[in-house]
Design a protein around this motif. Sequence first.
Motif, mmCIF file in Angstrom:
data_model
loop_
_atom_site.group_PDB
_atom_site.id
_atom_site.type_symbol
_atom_site.label_atom_id
_atom_site.label_comp_id
_atom_site.label_asym_id
_atom_site.label_seq_id
_atom_site.Cartn_x
_atom_site.Cartn_y
_atom_site.Cartn_z
ATOM 1 N N ILE A 28 -52.475 85.492 -8.835
ATOM 2 C CA ILE A 28 -53.327 86.008 -9.914
ATOM 3 C C ILE A 28 -52.569 85.942 -11.233
ATOM 4 C CG2 ILE A 28 -54.557 88.043 -10.753
ATOM 5 C CD1 ILE A 28 -54.877 88.912 -7.830
ATOM 6 N N GLU B 128 -52.019 86.191 -3.990
ATOM 7 C CA GLU B 128 -53.278 85.606 -4.459
ATOM 8 C C GLU B 128 -53.085 84.716 -5.696
ATOM 9 O OE1 GLU B 128 -56.719 86.293 -3.264
ATOM 10 O OE2 GLU B 128 -55.479 86.780 -1.510
ATOM 11 N N HIS C 233 -60.500 90.720 -9.707
ATOM 12 C CA HIS C 233 -60.310 89.673 -8.697
ATOM 13 C C HIS C 233 -60.996 90.062 -7.388
ATOM 14 C CE1 HIS C 233 -58.088 86.267 -6.878
ATOM 15 N NE2 HIS C 233 -57.964 87.050 -5.817
#
Length: 310
Positions: A211, A209, A53
């Motif tokens: 993710i 984030e 990422h």
Amino acid sequence: MFYFFQVSVTSYELSHLAALEAEAVHVFREVAATFERPVLLFSGGKDSVVMLHAAAKAFWPAPLPFPVLHVDTGHNFDEVLRFRDETVEALGLRLHVASVQDDLDAGRVVEETGPGASRNRLQTVTLLRAIREGGFDAVFGGARRDEEKARAKERVFSFRDEHGQWDPRAQRPELWNLYNGRHRRGEHIRVFPLSNWTELDIWQYVRDERIALPPLYYAHRRPVVQRDGMLLAATRFLSLVDGETPYETTVRFRTVGDATCTGCVESAAATPSEVVAEVAATRVTERGATRADDRISEAGMEDRKREGYF
């Protein structure tokens, strides 16, 4: 006549996670600018996902300028392999898979036997072969210093000789974020962009984030067996010993590796926020709590790293 102007100074301060991300981005760009053939180790585990990422952010909107490499023991969790393949397809990555089974078939390594048998240590030969065959001169890994005392000794740029070996007493200084990547042909550098992150940092970053991770990182029902103070998943790869009886309970994995030596913990944490709260309260690292392969000796990890392990 004198004029006096009042200047307003606005301070700019990065958050803790933003500073860690900026450091990782700097490392990725430094490697891309100075090495010919980098590669990123990607297993589908949480640290490699976060590393990927950050790498994607470092080069956005351009695609990743290097391929990803998975060292496949053949004893991986099915959920992780599916996640790996879905991620590779979604991001358009170039995936290299180096198989331990290929080295077993070729006679380069020998399968371990017995109740505690694992292919984890055999990965070293497969990794070094993949680096040699691919001509890779820099290899990104997701290791963090808080995981284990041998990894705490690592620099961000970790020099490996022509045999892939690491000497903890002959490391290069890294002052003011200046990295020395010099090496001769046949040598390479292991690069650890997440060195200064902790397990808690990883999970806070995953939460903030948003993710995606393989589902086994969150609470789910699974048959397990108790062995040496750990809960091991009762998979087709695990050979039961006398007296072991699988039972089902709610668990999650803190780290993911070879299914024969990666344990899980009983947990009801089903979201990143719940995992953050759980990790904040623990005092044992994920490798210390759930990796049987680190218990082979007091210096088990360092011995493997000297041989060329991750």
